[in-house]
Design an enzyme around this catalytic site. Sequence first.
Site, PDB file in Angstrom:
ATOM      1  N   LYS A 140       0.855  -1.191   0.000  1.00  0.00           N
ATOM      2  CA  LYS A 140       0.000   0.000   0.000  1.00  0.00           C
ATOM      3  C   LYS A 140       0.889   1.237   0.000  1.00  0.00           C
ATOM      4  O   LYS A 140       1.794   1.349   0.829  1.00  0.00           O
ATOM      5  CB  LYS A 140      -0.880   0.040   1.251  1.00  0.00           C
ATOM      6  CG  LYS A 140      -2.108  -0.829   1.176  1.00  0.00           C
ATOM      7  CD  LYS A 140      -3.039  -0.454   2.328  1.00  0.00           C
ATOM      8  CE  LYS A 140      -4.183  -1.419   2.469  1.00  0.00           C
ATOM      9  NZ  LYS A 140      -5.022  -1.104   3.635  1.00  0.00           N
ATOM     10  N   ARG A 238      -7.683  -9.115   4.752  1.00  0.00           N
ATOM     11  CA  ARG A 238      -6.755  -8.002   5.020  1.00  0.00           C
ATOM     12  C   ARG A 238      -7.417  -6.897   5.852  1.00  0.00           C
ATOM     13  O   ARG A 238      -6.739  -6.162   6.572  1.00  0.00           O
ATOM     14  CB  ARG A 238      -6.199  -7.429   3.697  1.00  0.00           C
ATOM     15  CG  ARG A 238      -5.064  -6.436   3.923  1.00  0.00           C
ATOM     16  CD  ARG A 238      -4.271  -6.117   2.664  1.00  0.00           C
ATOM     17  NE  ARG A 238      -3.220  -5.154   2.983  1.00  0.00           N
ATOM     18  CZ  ARG A 238      -2.252  -4.779   2.159  1.00  0.00           C
ATOM     19  NH1 ARG A 238      -2.186  -5.285   0.943  1.00  0.00           N
ATOM     20  NH2 ARG A 238      -1.344  -3.904   2.534  1.00  0.00           N
ATOM     21  N   HIS A 245      -8.637   0.793  13.986  1.00  0.00           N
ATOM     22  CA  HIS A 245      -8.272   1.899  13.102  1.00  0.00           C
ATOM     23  C   HIS A 245      -9.434   2.830  12.760  1.00  0.00           C
ATOM     24  O   HIS A 245      -9.207   4.015  12.555  1.00  0.00           O
ATOM     25  CB  HIS A 245      -7.619   1.372  11.825  1.00  0.00           C
ATOM     26  CG  HIS A 245      -6.169   1.023  12.004  1.00  0.00           C
ATOM     27  ND1 HIS A 245      -5.751   0.040  12.876  1.00  0.00           N
ATOM     28  CD2 HIS A 245      -5.032   1.532  11.466  1.00  0.00           C
ATOM     29  CE1 HIS A 245      -4.426  -0.042  12.837  1.00  0.00           C
ATOM     30  NE2 HIS A 245      -3.968   0.859  11.993  1.00  0.00           N
TER      31      HIS A 245
HETATM   32  N1  LIG Z   1       1.312   1.450   3.743  1.00  0.00           N
HETATM   33  C1  LIG Z   1       0.812   0.876   4.799  1.00  0.00           C
HETATM   34  O1  LIG Z   1       0.373  -0.283   4.736  1.00  0.00           O
HETATM   35  C2  LIG Z   1       0.764   1.606   6.089  1.00  0.00           C
HETATM   36  C3  LIG Z   1       0.467   0.929   7.268  1.00  0.00           C
HETATM   37  C4  LIG Z   1       0.498   1.621   8.466  1.00  0.00           C
HETATM   38  C5  LIG Z   1       0.826   2.976   8.467  1.00  0.00           C
HETATM   39  N2  LIG Z   1       1.117   3.615   7.308  1.00  0.00           N
HETATM   40  C6  LIG Z   1       1.481   5.045   7.302  1.00  0.00           C
HETATM   41  O2  LIG Z   1       2.691   5.182   8.035  1.00  0.00           O
HETATM   42  C7  LIG Z   1       2.789   6.512   8.502  1.00  0.00           C
HETATM   43  C8  LIG Z   1       3.358   6.514   9.898  1.00  0.00           C
HETATM   44  O3  LIG Z   1       4.632   5.894   9.893  1.00  0.00           O
HETATM   45  P1  LIG Z   1       5.704   6.173  11.030  1.00  0.00           P
HETATM   46  O4  LIG Z   1       5.037   6.141  12.353  1.00  0.00           O
HETATM   47  O5  LIG Z   1       6.843   5.275  10.791  1.00  0.00           O
HETATM   48  O6  LIG Z   1       6.045   7.723  10.795  1.00  0.00           O
HETATM   49  P2  LIG Z   1       7.313   8.502  10.227  1.00  0.00           P
HETATM   50  O7  LIG Z   1       7.785   7.944   8.967  1.00  0.00           O
HETATM   51  O8  LIG Z   1       6.961   9.941  10.227  1.00  0.00           O
HETATM   52  O9  LIG Z   1       8.423   8.277  11.356  1.00  0.00           O
HETATM   53  C9  LIG Z   1       8.234   8.830  12.638  1.00  0.00           C
HETATM   54  C10 LIG Z   1       9.390   9.749  13.059  1.00  0.00           C
HETATM   55  O10 LIG Z   1      10.529   8.960  13.370  1.00  0.00           O
HETATM   56  C11 LIG Z   1      11.678   9.446  12.671  1.00  0.00           C
HETATM   57  N3  LIG Z   1      12.530   8.269  12.443  1.00  0.00           N
HETATM   58  C12 LIG Z   1      12.390   7.304  11.518  1.00  0.00           C
HETATM   59  N4  LIG Z   1      13.302   6.337  11.705  1.00  0.00           N
HETATM   60  C13 LIG Z   1      14.050   6.689  12.764  1.00  0.00           C
HETATM   61  C14 LIG Z   1      15.133   6.093  13.467  1.00  0.00           C
HETATM   62  N5  LIG Z   1      15.601   4.889  13.121  1.00  0.00           N
HETATM   63  N6  LIG Z   1      15.637   6.746  14.536  1.00  0.00           N
HETATM   64  C15 LIG Z   1      15.131   7.942  14.918  1.00  0.00           C
HETATM   65  N7  LIG Z   1      14.114   8.561  14.307  1.00  0.00           N
HETATM   66  C16 LIG Z   1      13.567   7.940  13.247  1.00  0.00           C
HETATM   67  C17 LIG Z   1      11.120  10.085  11.443  1.00  0.00           C
HETATM   68  O11 LIG Z   1      11.993  11.042  10.906  1.00  0.00           O
HETATM   69  C18 LIG Z   1       9.842  10.723  11.987  1.00  0.00           C
HETATM   70  O12 LIG Z   1      10.130  11.953  12.586  1.00  0.00           O
HETATM   71  C19 LIG Z   1       1.391   7.097   8.421  1.00  0.00           C
HETATM   72  O13 LIG Z   1       1.363   8.107   7.434  1.00  0.00           O
HETATM   73  C20 LIG Z   1       0.515   5.927   8.032  1.00  0.00           C
HETATM   74  O14 LIG Z   1      -0.569   6.304   7.204  1.00  0.00           O
HETATM   75  C21 LIG Z   1       1.098   2.961   6.132  1.00  0.00           C
HETATM   76 ZN   LIG Z   2      -1.979   1.454  11.659  1.00  0.00          ZN
END
Ligand SMILES: NC(=O)c1ccc[n+]([C@@H]2O[C@H](COP(=O)([O-])OP(=O)(O)OC[C@H]3O[C@@H](n4cnc5c(N)ncnc54)[C@H](O)[C@@H]3O)[C@@H](O)[C@H]2O)c1
Ligand SMILES: [Zn+2]
Length: 354
Positions: A140, A238, A245
């Site tokens: 996704k 899925r 959510h």
């Molecule tokens: N495609 C999918 O199936 C799916 C599933 C669940 C969530 N999502 C999406 O994922 C997003 C949220 O992802 P997230 O929570 O990873 O957010 P994100 O990518 O913003 O990461 C969170 C924060 O952590 C920092 N960061 C990343 N890796 C790091 C590391 N190793 N050390 C320190 N800091 C680090 C980033 O810079 C950011 O500030 C949402 O937009 C959501 O819609 C997508």
């Molecule tokens: Zn989620």
Amino acid sequence: MRVELGPRSYDIHIGNDWLEQLIPHLESFSRNSRLVIITDANVAEIAGQRLLELMQSRGFKADLAVFPGGEDHKNLAAVQALTAKMVELGLDRQSTVIALGGGIPGDVAGFAASIFMRGIPHIQIPTTLLAQVDSSVGGKTGVNLPQGKNLLGTFHQPRLVFIDVNFIRTLPEREYLTGLAEVIKYGIIWDADFFAYLEENLDPIGHREVDCLLHMVNRCCAIKAAIVAQDETENGVRALLNLGHTFGHSFEALTGYRRYNHGEAVAIGMACAARLSHHLGILTTQDRDRIVSLIFRSGLPISFSNLDSSDIIAQMQRDKKTVGGRLQLVLPTGIGTCQLCADLSETEIALVLG
Ligand SMILES: NC(=O)c1ccc[n+]([C@@H]2O[C@H](COP(=O)([O-])OP(=O)(O)OC[C@H]3O[C@@H](n4cnc5c(N)ncnc54)[C@H](O)[C@@H]3O)[C@@H](O)[C@H]2O)c1
Ligand SMILES: [Zn+2]
């Protein structure tokens, strides 16, 4: 481990402190064409530069394309800027995108890859717990519109998911916990043994012990791979991954995406789902208490404040998962089992929203 999707099958590699091991896997991607690492500003500093140097030192034509990151920049403007940069860098239809970072770079880079020159391959290298257990697997991709989250997107499976749990070491505590909410979700919807493992190991999990990180990421990826293999485009099983959510998205939206992060909102949503199941007589008191207690003991919230139940339900009805105006909710029926319920009345839902 392998995600079985016929011609779109791919492998997930999971290890600790082994980023160099990515290089042999890149050999199957064209050496003649460029690779671009897409990441956010934080991760560019933490890991992007290192990965770029590693790839260049092994003879790959690689570049780094950085965008600011955060939900505010998960939008078409970011995709436009990144794809313009890809043209500038000379990427072509043989090129590959490497999505490096959390779910946001993962979704944005995957989306850019899916539409650049009608679609080029991409690799996911997730660096947050949420991305390692959830968003990097399953294909996704997408960006937000001002009207709502993830309203534009595609299904575009990666060619490879490469996970190094060592990235989790630098993750801020709140980001770690947001990933833990998704980890708990897998236990509730799919795997009672894994749920019990989480109950028994909260202490080492809280200390991010490598064995725990590896076990959690392995188990969650295996479950997600099995679910995606059965239902790639979310017409059936899925949807179970959406436990908590629909509630959660409503809490996030009503508080302007400022008060709760995704995992916190989902944690409260899963607690609400457990209470609703219990209220409907499909979940025992004991199982409801185990679910709510695991969420609470892991350091995540189990209730919200200052939100009106009718606003929550109205917002839930605007969710992308709503079909024909009818709310569909995933409700736990035990530890490790749940079901999709489409015939719930607003009055019933309102009861557990206080
Ligand atoms: N495609 C999918 O199936 C799916 C599933 C669940 C969530 N999502 C999406 O994922 C997003 C949220 O992802 P997230 O929570 O990873 O957010 P994100 O990518 O913003 O990461 C969170 C924060 O952590 C920092 N960061 C990343 N890796 C790091 C590391 N190793 N050390 C320190 N800091 C680090 C980033 O810079 C950011 O500030 C949402 O937009 C959501 O819609 C997508
Ligand atoms: Zn989620």
